[in-house]
Design an enzyme around this catalytic site. Structure first.
Site, mmCIF file in Angstrom:
data_model
loop_
_atom_site.group_PDB
_atom_site.id
_atom_site.type_symbol
_atom_site.label_atom_id
_atom_site.label_comp_id
_atom_site.label_asym_id
_atom_site.label_seq_id
_atom_site.Cartn_x
_atom_site.Cartn_y
_atom_site.Cartn_z
ATOM 1 N N HIS A 20 0.833 -1.204 0.000
ATOM 2 C CA HIS A 20 0.000 0.000 0.000
ATOM 3 C C HIS A 20 0.870 1.258 0.000
ATOM 4 O O HIS A 20 1.792 1.374 0.787
ATOM 5 C CB HIS A 20 -0.915 -0.028 1.222
ATOM 6 C CG HIS A 20 -1.910 1.071 1.238
ATOM 7 N ND1 HIS A 20 -2.299 1.678 2.394
ATOM 8 C CD2 HIS A 20 -2.601 1.687 0.244
ATOM 9 C CE1 HIS A 20 -3.183 2.615 2.124
ATOM 10 N NE2 HIS A 20 -3.389 2.635 0.821
ATOM 11 N N ASP A 28 7.668 6.918 -20.950
ATOM 12 C CA ASP A 28 8.002 6.895 -22.366
ATOM 13 C C ASP A 28 9.498 6.605 -22.508
ATOM 14 O O ASP A 28 10.218 6.474 -21.507
ATOM 15 C CB ASP A 28 7.593 8.206 -23.044
ATOM 16 C CG ASP A 28 8.260 9.445 -22.449
ATOM 17 O OD1 ASP A 28 9.420 9.375 -21.987
ATOM 18 O OD2 ASP A 28 7.616 10.516 -22.464
ATOM 19 N N HIS A 98 6.368 18.847 -15.072
ATOM 20 C CA HIS A 98 7.169 17.702 -15.527
ATOM 21 C C HIS A 98 8.470 17.565 -14.735
ATOM 22 O O HIS A 98 8.882 16.445 -14.408
ATOM 23 C CB HIS A 98 7.459 17.827 -17.023
ATOM 24 C CG HIS A 98 8.166 16.653 -17.602
ATOM 25 N ND1 HIS A 98 7.657 15.373 -17.604
ATOM 26 C CD2 HIS A 98 9.382 16.558 -18.202
ATOM 27 C CE1 HIS A 98 8.504 14.547 -18.183
ATOM 28 N NE2 HIS A 98 9.565 15.242 -18.552
ATOM 29 N N TYR A 120 5.431 13.580 -22.770
ATOM 30 C CA TYR A 120 4.810 13.520 -21.437
ATOM 31 C C TYR A 120 3.965 12.262 -21.207
ATOM 32 O O TYR A 120 3.044 12.269 -20.403
ATOM 33 C CB TYR A 120 3.997 14.782 -21.158
ATOM 34 C CG TYR A 120 4.819 16.024 -21.334
ATOM 35 C CD1 TYR A 120 5.819 16.340 -20.421
ATOM 36 C CD2 TYR A 120 4.637 16.856 -22.434
ATOM 37 C CE1 TYR A 120 6.607 17.466 -20.587
ATOM 38 C CE2 TYR A 120 5.422 17.990 -22.608
ATOM 39 C CZ TYR A 120 6.399 18.285 -21.684
ATOM 40 O OH TYR A 120 7.185 19.400 -21.857
ATOM 41 N N ALA A 121 4.288 11.176 -21.895
ATOM 42 C CA ALA A 121 3.583 9.903 -21.693
ATOM 43 C C ALA A 121 4.245 9.163 -20.537
ATOM 44 O O ALA A 121 4.933 8.156 -20.715
ATOM 45 C CB ALA A 121 3.597 9.072 -22.973
ATOM 46 N N ASN A 122 4.057 9.730 -19.346
ATOM 47 C CA ASN A 122 4.626 9.191 -18.115
ATOM 48 C C ASN A 122 3.556 9.259 -17.038
ATOM 49 O O ASN A 122 2.806 10.235 -16.973
ATOM 50 C CB ASN A 122 5.833 10.016 -17.662
ATOM 51 C CG ASN A 122 6.873 10.159 -18.751
ATOM 52 O OD1 ASN A 122 7.509 9.191 -19.137
ATOM 53 N ND2 ASN A 122 7.025 11.375 -19.273
#
Length: 132
Positions: A20, A28, A98, A120-122
């Site tokens: 947890h 990316d 970012h 920004y594909a994170n």
């Protein structure tokens, strides 16, 4: 041999080890990964595997209680942002610059690197509990 689910040994072990509030990052191919942070590199070639395919596989196995995205994704990659929203509409989302997201990767259990080549594909996923 496993019949279903994630076959990658390192990724499967990572997900099984989470508790947890532990965090992981799906990234990316360009996100810098801090020294000392575990890396599971799934990238093969530019664009493969795509971010969303990896996210979908992880979401099949991980209870997610919260997520963090870069604020810039809204403007600079709206299609990816929309796809993430569709998959995780019931999960609280936090947005940070970012540069702050990159700092946050230092405390993640691991960064899963995809072949995704869009900006920004994170995503940082925080593990929940499935007590119900």
């Amino acid at each position: 041999m496993k019949k279903r689910g994630i076959l990658n040994k390192d990724l499967s072990m990572l997900l099984a080890s989470l508790g947890h509030t532990d965090t992981i990052v799906i990234a990316d191919c360009g996100l810098p990964i801090p020294n000392g942070t575990d890396r599971i590199d799934l990238s093969l070639v530019k664009g493969f595997p795509p971010f969303l395919s990896v996210l979908d596989a992880v979401l099949e196995e991980l209870e997610v209680e919260a997520l963090t995205l870069a604020e810039e994704i809204k403007k600079d990659n709206p299609i990816m942002y929309e796809n993430i929203q569709q998959r995780l509409s019931d999960v609280p989302m936090q947005f940070v610059p970012h540069e702050q997201l990159k700092e946050m990767t230092k405390s993640a259990k691991a960064v899963i690197r995809t072949g995704e080549a869009t900006p920004y594909a994170n995503i940082i996923l925080r593990s929940g509990v499935n007590f119900s």
